[in-house]
Write a protein that holds these residues in place. Sequence first.
Motif, PDB file in Angstrom:
ATOM      1  N   GLY A   1       0.902  -1.137   0.062  1.00  0.00           N
ATOM      2  CA  GLY A   1      -0.082   0.142  -0.092  1.00  0.00           C
ATOM      3  C   GLY A   1       0.745   1.447  -0.047  1.00  0.00           C
ATOM      4  N   PHE A   2       2.144   1.255  -0.350  1.00  0.00           N
ATOM      5  CA  PHE A   2       2.765   2.389  -0.275  1.00  0.00           C
ATOM      6  C   PHE A   2       3.305   2.701  -1.654  1.00  0.00           C
ATOM      7  CE2 PHE A   2       3.901   0.274   3.812  1.00  0.00           C
ATOM      8  CZ  PHE A   2       3.560   1.462   4.679  1.00  0.00           C
ATOM      9  N   PRO A   3       3.486   3.931  -1.710  1.00  0.00           N
ATOM     10  CA  PRO A   3       3.886   4.389  -3.316  1.00  0.00           C
ATOM     11  C   PRO A   3       5.125   4.006  -3.942  1.00  0.00           C
ATOM     12  CG  PRO A   3       3.679   5.969  -2.018  1.00  0.00           C
ATOM     13  CD  PRO A   3       3.168   5.257  -1.266  1.00  0.00           C
ATOM     14  N   ARG A   4       6.186   3.769  -2.662  1.00  0.00           N
ATOM     15  CA  ARG A   4       7.532   3.407  -3.159  1.00  0.00           C
ATOM     16  C   ARG A   4       8.119   2.816  -1.688  1.00  0.00           C
ATOM     17  NH1 ARG A   4       7.207   8.873  -2.674  1.00  0.00           N
ATOM     18  NH2 ARG A   4       8.863  10.072  -1.611  1.00  0.00           N
ATOM     19  N   PRO A   5       9.200   2.280  -1.715  1.00  0.00           N
ATOM     20  CA  PRO A   5      10.022   1.617  -0.632  1.00  0.00           C
ATOM     21  C   PRO A   5       9.928   2.549   0.494  1.00  0.00           C
ATOM     22  CG  PRO A   5      11.034   0.983  -2.611  1.00  0.00           C
ATOM     23  CD  PRO A   5       9.926   1.964  -2.873  1.00  0.00           C
ATOM     24  N   ILE A   6       9.818   2.184   1.683  1.00  0.00           N
ATOM     25  CA  ILE A   6       9.907   3.136   2.818  1.00  0.00           C
ATOM     26  C   ILE A   6      11.208   3.020   3.537  1.00  0.00           C
ATOM     27  CG2 ILE A   6       7.479   3.027   3.276  1.00  0.00           C
ATOM     28  CD1 ILE A   6       7.845   1.366   5.634  1.00  0.00           C
ATOM     29  N   LEU A   7      11.675   3.833   4.421  1.00  0.00           N
ATOM     30  CA  LEU A   7      12.823   4.002   5.246  1.00  0.00           C
ATOM     31  C   LEU A   7      12.433   2.892   6.354  1.00  0.00           C
ATOM     32  CD1 LEU A   7      15.783   5.350   5.232  1.00  0.00           C
ATOM     33  CD2 LEU A   7      14.665   6.928   7.045  1.00  0.00           C
ATOM     34  N   HIS A   8      13.621   2.277   6.730  1.00  0.00           N
ATOM     35  CA  HIS A   8      13.561   1.523   8.117  1.00  0.00           C
ATOM     36  C   HIS A   8      13.317   2.539   9.111  1.00  0.00           C
ATOM     37  CE1 HIS A   8      16.277  -0.506   5.546  1.00  0.00           C
ATOM     38  NE2 HIS A   8      15.969  -1.638   5.899  1.00  0.00           N
ATOM     39  N   GLY A   9      12.078   2.214  10.109  1.00  0.00           N
ATOM     40  CA  GLY A   9      12.147   3.077  11.465  1.00  0.00           C
ATOM     41  C   GLY A   9      13.328   3.224  12.321  1.00  0.00           C
ATOM     42  N   LEU A  10      14.130   2.161  12.194  1.00  0.00           N
ATOM     43  CA  LEU A  10      15.367   2.481  13.092  1.00  0.00           C
ATOM     44  C   LEU A  10      16.356   3.233  12.454  1.00  0.00           C
ATOM     45  CD1 LEU A  10      15.793  -1.224  14.549  1.00  0.00           C
ATOM     46  CD2 LEU A  10      14.994   0.838  15.620  1.00  0.00           C
ATOM     47  N   CYS A  11      16.231   3.635  11.069  1.00  0.00           N
ATOM     48  CA  CYS A  11      17.210   4.431  10.197  1.00  0.00           C
ATOM     49  C   CYS A  11      16.665   5.785  10.815  1.00  0.00           C
ATOM     50  CB  CYS A  11      17.180   4.119   8.801  1.00  0.00           C
ATOM     51  SG  CYS A  11      18.424   5.144   8.011  1.00  0.00           S
ATOM     52  N   THR A  12      15.600   6.096  10.462  1.00  0.00           N
ATOM     53  CA  THR A  12      14.876   7.481  11.175  1.00  0.00           C
ATOM     54  C   THR A  12      15.193   7.583  12.486  1.00  0.00           C
ATOM     55  OG1 THR A  12      13.047   7.281   9.869  1.00  0.00           O
ATOM     56  CG2 THR A  12      12.734   8.567  11.544  1.00  0.00           C
ATOM     57  N   TYR A  13      15.282   6.668  13.595  1.00  0.00           N
ATOM     58  CA  TYR A  13      15.460   6.776  14.796  1.00  0.00           C
ATOM     59  C   TYR A  13      17.026   7.112  15.060  1.00  0.00           C
ATOM     60  CZ  TYR A  13      16.039   4.375  19.659  1.00  0.00           C
ATOM     61  OH  TYR A  13      16.236   3.889  20.877  1.00  0.00           O
ATOM     62  N   GLY A  14      17.848   6.457  14.225  1.00  0.00           N
ATOM     63  CA  GLY A  14      19.568   6.466  14.282  1.00  0.00           C
ATOM     64  C   GLY A  14      19.699   8.087  13.914  1.00  0.00           C
ATOM     65  N   ALA A  15      19.157   8.652  12.563  1.00  0.00           N
ATOM     66  CA  ALA A  15      19.446   9.685  12.144  1.00  0.00           C
ATOM     67  C   ALA A  15      18.883  10.936  12.937  1.00  0.00           C
ATOM     68  CB  ALA A  15      18.603   9.795  10.609  1.00  0.00           C
ATOM     69  N   VAL A  16      17.673  10.888  13.707  1.00  0.00           N
ATOM     70  CA  VAL A  16      17.453  11.854  14.549  1.00  0.00           C
ATOM     71  C   VAL A  16      18.209  11.796  15.875  1.00  0.00           C
ATOM     72  CG1 VAL A  16      15.572  12.631  15.891  1.00  0.00           C
ATOM     73  CG2 VAL A  16      15.122  11.866  13.656  1.00  0.00           C
ATOM     74  N   CYS A  17      18.734  10.753  16.233  1.00  0.00           N
ATOM     75  CA  CYS A  17      19.532  10.644  17.404  1.00  0.00           C
ATOM     76  C   CYS A  17      20.828  11.515  17.085  1.00  0.00           C
ATOM     77  CB  CYS A  17      20.062   9.071  17.797  1.00  0.00           C
ATOM     78  SG  CYS A  17      21.254   9.041  18.892  1.00  0.00           S
ATOM     79  N   ARG A  18      21.148  11.153  15.857  1.00  0.00           N
ATOM     80  CA  ARG A  18      22.653  11.809  15.454  1.00  0.00           C
ATOM     81  C   ARG A  18      22.487  13.332  15.510  1.00  0.00           C
ATOM     82  NH1 ARG A  18      25.429  13.624  10.836  1.00  0.00           N
ATOM     83  NH2 ARG A  18      23.741  13.057   9.330  1.00  0.00           N
ATOM     84  N   ALA A  19      21.330  13.798  14.873  1.00  0.00           N
ATOM     85  CA  ALA A  19      21.000  15.250  14.932  1.00  0.00           C
ATOM     86  C   ALA A  19      20.897  16.038  15.933  1.00  0.00           C
ATOM     87  CB  ALA A  19      19.548  15.441  14.128  1.00  0.00           C
ATOM     88  N   VAL A  20      20.123  15.202  16.915  1.00  0.00           N
ATOM     89  CA  VAL A  20      20.232  15.904  18.519  1.00  0.00           C
ATOM     90  C   VAL A  20      21.706  15.734  19.125  1.00  0.00           C
ATOM     91  CG1 VAL A  20      19.187  15.510  20.537  1.00  0.00           C
ATOM     92  CG2 VAL A  20      17.867  14.970  18.520  1.00  0.00           C
ATOM     93  N   VAL A  21      22.189  14.686  19.040  1.00  0.00           N
ATOM     94  CA  VAL A  21      23.417  14.534  19.602  1.00  0.00           C
ATOM     95  C   VAL A  21      24.445  15.932  19.169  1.00  0.00           C
ATOM     96  CG1 VAL A  21      25.773  13.231  19.829  1.00  0.00           C
ATOM     97  CG2 VAL A  21      23.762  12.198  20.045  1.00  0.00           C
ATOM     98  N   ASP A  22      24.126  16.060  17.738  1.00  0.00           N
ATOM     99  CA  ASP A  22      25.235  16.987  17.289  1.00  0.00           C
ATOM    100  C   ASP A  22      24.917  18.453  17.700  1.00  0.00           C
ATOM    101  OD1 ASP A  22      26.816  15.110  15.860  1.00  0.00           O
ATOM    102  OD2 ASP A  22      26.112  15.672  13.967  1.00  0.00           O
ATOM    103  N   ARG A  23      23.611  18.985  17.610  1.00  0.00           N
ATOM    104  CA  ARG A  23      22.989  20.133  18.027  1.00  0.00           C
ATOM    105  C   ARG A  23      22.997  20.464  19.406  1.00  0.00           C
ATOM    106  NH1 ARG A  23      19.533  23.915  15.157  1.00  0.00           N
ATOM    107  NH2 ARG A  23      19.506  25.720  16.598  1.00  0.00           N
ATOM    108  N   VAL A  24      22.380  19.316  20.375  1.00  0.00           N
ATOM    109  CA  VAL A  24      22.345  19.726  21.620  1.00  0.00           C
ATOM    110  C   VAL A  24      23.363  19.331  22.628  1.00  0.00           C
ATOM    111  CG1 VAL A  24      20.522  19.305  23.639  1.00  0.00           C
ATOM    112  CG2 VAL A  24      19.650  19.528  21.233  1.00  0.00           C
ATOM    113  N   LEU A  25      24.052  18.302  22.088  1.00  0.00           N
ATOM    114  CA  LEU A  25      25.435  17.641  22.919  1.00  0.00           C
ATOM    115  C   LEU A  25      26.565  17.948  22.298  1.00  0.00           C
ATOM    116  CD1 LEU A  25      23.447  14.355  23.820  1.00  0.00           C
ATOM    117  CD2 LEU A  25      23.469  16.391  25.266  1.00  0.00           C
ATOM    118  N   ASP A  26      26.789  18.826  21.261  1.00  0.00           N
ATOM    119  CA  ASP A  26      27.965  19.120  20.688  1.00  0.00           C
ATOM    120  C   ASP A  26      28.567  18.069  20.391  1.00  0.00           C
ATOM    121  OD1 ASP A  26      29.734  21.300  19.823  1.00  0.00           O
ATOM    122  OD2 ASP A  26      30.847  21.055  21.641  1.00  0.00           O
ATOM    123  N   GLY A  27      28.140  17.044  19.622  1.00  0.00           N
ATOM    124  CA  GLY A  27      28.768  15.754  19.287  1.00  0.00           C
ATOM    125  C   GLY A  27      29.012  14.741  20.257  1.00  0.00           C
TER     126      GLY A  27
END
Length: 292
Positions: free
Chosen positions: A204-230
């Motif tokens: 039922g999707f128009p194209r392949p979807i991203l792994h949820g755990l990839c979203t989870y990790g990518a957002v973790c990296r963004a928060v670590v970089d911005r809020v915790l200075d890496g």
Amino acid sequence: MPIDPSAALDAPPSVTPISWQESDVLLYHLALGAGADPTDVRQLAYATERGEEVLPTFAVVAPTLRATSPPAVSFPGVDVDLSTILHASQRVELHRPIPRDGKAEVSTGVAALYDKGSAAIIVVDSEAVGSDGEPLWTSSMRMYSRGEGGFGGDRGPDGPPAPPDRAPDHILETTILPQQALLYRLLGDRNPLHSDPEVASAAGFPRPILHGLCTYGAVCRAVVDRVLDGRSSAVRSLEARFAGVVFPGETLRTAVWVASDRILFTTQVLDRDGAPALSGGEIVVAAHEATA
């Protein structure tokens, strides 16, 4: 019956030896989008040997690094079709920073079963102990299995608390690379839903979807970089619920609230009018590490 609560909860955990190398960690970081700007020193710290950082979310892929088959949901007392499963939430608790090269034994088993009537929530916990005998991490995965409820169990705890009723302290934007799902599947999740257009269309999707755990990790990296200075070593635990799908190539918008040693967040998809991606996000950090 695919789910037998007594058999599932009484079974001893399975114990599996695992190992990983620096190249596995670098691939993981690349699969989260690190290195998109190959001149950015911080991104190169994730994507090359010049750094020592290991994102805490590496713990969710370390046990499956060399898997080449689609994942199966099969435990003593639990044997359900992968097509009925939605990854509901993920939590990782770090007992110490993850090294770039390491060995561990991972104990995995069904920790809880919740009966939602038309569906079941299957909670699978994994505990990793390093080669020195000391704990490394604990992870907890909640899976929503359609059509497997009705066995008379507890409905389970309430959902996560809502974010604070004030403006967020940070707004982060994360662009998902068009090929990011193809990279992430090399870490062990070969579910064709993330790579095969025909399988995605049948689901039922128009194209392949991203792994949820990839979203989870990518957002973790963004928060670590911005809020915790890496400083990924500052993270003590991270939890989030999967609130909706993300497609490769989309841009995520993450709202972040900082409160003492807790960082709360929600993530939406900019390309689809703020469609939800992650909810109930919480990162617990070492005391005094978070900065508003």
